[in-house]
Design an enzyme around this catalytic site. Structure first.
Site, PDB file in Angstrom:
ATOM      1  N   PRO A   2       0.837  -1.203   0.000  1.00 41.58           N
ATOM      2  CA  PRO A   2       0.000   0.000   0.000  1.00 41.58           C
ATOM      3  C   PRO A   2       0.870   1.251   0.000  1.00 41.58           C
ATOM      4  O   PRO A   2       1.774   1.378   0.828  1.00 41.58           O
ATOM      5  CB  PRO A   2      -0.804  -0.111   1.296  1.00 41.58           C
ATOM      6  CG  PRO A   2      -0.713  -1.532   1.703  1.00 41.58           C
ATOM      7  CD  PRO A   2       0.587  -2.026   1.198  1.00 41.58           C
ATOM      8  N   GLU A   3       0.590   2.153  -0.939  1.00 39.12           N
ATOM      9  CA  GLU A   3       1.345   3.394  -1.056  1.00 39.12           C
ATOM     10  C   GLU A   3       0.405   4.562  -0.765  1.00 39.12           C
ATOM     11  O   GLU A   3      -0.701   4.359  -0.270  1.00 39.12           O
ATOM     12  CB  GLU A   3       1.970   3.480  -2.462  1.00 39.12           C
ATOM     13  CG  GLU A   3       2.789   2.233  -2.811  1.00 39.12           C
ATOM     14  CD  GLU A   3       3.318   2.218  -4.232  1.00 39.12           C
ATOM     15  OE1 GLU A   3       3.621   3.294  -4.761  1.00 39.12           O
ATOM     16  OE2 GLU A   3       3.435   1.117  -4.812  1.00 39.12           O
ATOM     17  N   LYS A  58       3.002   6.797   3.850  1.00 39.79           N
ATOM     18  CA  LYS A  58       2.258   5.537   3.784  1.00 39.79           C
ATOM     19  C   LYS A  58       1.684   5.150   5.136  1.00 39.79           C
ATOM     20  O   LYS A  58       1.222   4.020   5.318  1.00 39.79           O
ATOM     21  CB  LYS A  58       3.172   4.411   3.273  1.00 39.79           C
ATOM     22  CG  LYS A  58       3.825   4.698   1.923  1.00 39.79           C
ATOM     23  CD  LYS A  58       4.805   3.596   1.534  1.00 39.79           C
ATOM     24  CE  LYS A  58       5.605   3.990   0.308  1.00 39.79           C
ATOM     25  NZ  LYS A  58       6.663   2.992  -0.016  1.00 39.79           N
ATOM     26  N   ARG A 259      14.700  -4.234  -6.773  1.00 43.65           N
ATOM     27  CA  ARG A 259      13.263  -4.033  -6.909  1.00 43.65           C
ATOM     28  C   ARG A 259      12.822  -4.399  -8.308  1.00 43.65           C
ATOM     29  O   ARG A 259      13.582  -4.236  -9.262  1.00 43.65           O
ATOM     30  CB  ARG A 259      12.889  -2.560  -6.681  1.00 43.65           C
ATOM     31  CG  ARG A 259      13.135  -2.040  -5.295  1.00 43.65           C
ATOM     32  CD  ARG A 259      13.029  -0.521  -5.336  1.00 43.65           C
ATOM     33  NE  ARG A 259      13.061   0.064  -4.009  1.00 43.65           N
ATOM     34  CZ  ARG A 259      11.998   0.184  -3.227  1.00 43.65           C
ATOM     35  NH1 ARG A 259      10.826  -0.233  -3.644  1.00 43.65           N
ATOM     36  NH2 ARG A 259      12.104   0.712  -2.032  1.00 43.65           N
TER      37      ARG A 259
END
Length: 269
Positions: A2-3, A58, A259
């Site tokens: 979740p951002e 966040k 990433r």
DNA sequence: AGATGTACCCGGACGC
DNA sequence: TGCGTCCGGGTACATC
């Protein structure tokens, strides 16, 4: 995962449900989610009213009428459900906050946490965070000052919470796609026009994501039509091999600093 | 300063 | 159905 847009969606929807409500009880299924032992946690939370719910980067912050604050970070895979025992998801519950009108379930908190902090401890925790990208204070000039002097890769700066707060792996890629710039470009290789496009894309992508409810797959409550609406609007993230919406070229997947990275090799230079 | 590596953590997806 | 295995990924921190 979740951002900023996901947490902002949670903030909006939870404020409607939870502000003004009293936390009648607390269930703790995983003590490691907390920063204090269950007994004092329960004692300080039970019976308190939620005065307001804020978002910073966040994090969500639940302000209690005692002056204490609950600081939530969902980290990877964390999510929430608001409702009753009858319609809650059949998943392991790490923490549950009960009100007379419903319960807030915290699910998938592995590295995520719900910390109980007084005002000064909260301030200390939030202090290192960079500015909020959607705040008016984030002017083009402020953006230039913060970003243009950096030396690393563009994406590394976008996801660095001390440089700018709230952008994670997905939205960093979406922002770079919107701007037509490869995330692997080094900051010094970008000219002012690139930074201006990135600034506009940060606003455009994050605002659109907030408007459509972010990309979370789980609705916050039964009948929630907002949460997750942006998932289908993601252009590159987790779309390896799919055709680019602009030029049809297959989206590429690479690794950058450990990433996942997705981009269009044709549209992004 | 930036890049890299690693620990943290465990539900749930997957394989047999 | 049942049991074992392994992955994901933001953050903090050490190291080069």
């Amino acid at each position: 995962m979740p951002e900023l847009p996901e947490m902002e969606t949670y903030r909006r929807l939870l404020a409607e449900q939870l502000v003004g409500r009293t936390l009648a009880d607390v269930y703790i299924g995983r003590e490691k989610s907390l920063n204090v032992p269950p007994e004092p946690f329960t004692r300080r939370v039970r019976g308190r009213t939620v005065n307001s719910i804020r978002r910073r980067a966040k994090h969500l912050i639940f302000d209690l009428d005692s002056g204490d604050h609950l600081l939530l970070h969902l980290m990877l895979g964390g999510w929430m459900f608001w409702g009753s025992e009858a319609d809650r998801p059949e998943r392991t519950i790490q923490v549950r906050l009960d009100t007379r009108e419903g319960s807030l379930y915290f699910i998938g908190l592995r590295l995520g946490y719900l910390h109980l902090l007084d005002a000064s401890a909260l301030e200390e925790r939030l202090q290192p965070l960079g500015p909020e990208p959607l705040q008016p204070a984030m002017s083009l000039e402020q953006w230039m000052n913060r970003m243009a002097g950096k030396r690393g890769r563009l994406k590394s700066q976008l996801v660095d919470q001390q440089v700018i707060a709230g952008i994670g792996n997905c939205y960093a890629d979406e922002i770079c796609y919107d701007a037509g710039i490869r995330p692997s470009r080094t900051c010094p290789s970008l000219v002012r026009q690139d930074w201006e496009r990135l600034y506009a894309s940060v606003q455009r992508v994050l605002l659109a994501a907030v408007r459509y409810g972010g990309y979370m797959e789980h609705p916050l409550y039964t009948g929630d039509r907002l949460t997750g609406g942006f998932d289908e609007r993601c252009q590159v993230y987790d779309r390896e091999g799919e055709p680019c919406a602009r030029c049809g070229t297959a989206i590429m997947k690479e690794s950058l600093s450990g990433r996942k990275l997705f981009y269009c090799p044709e549209c992004q230079r």
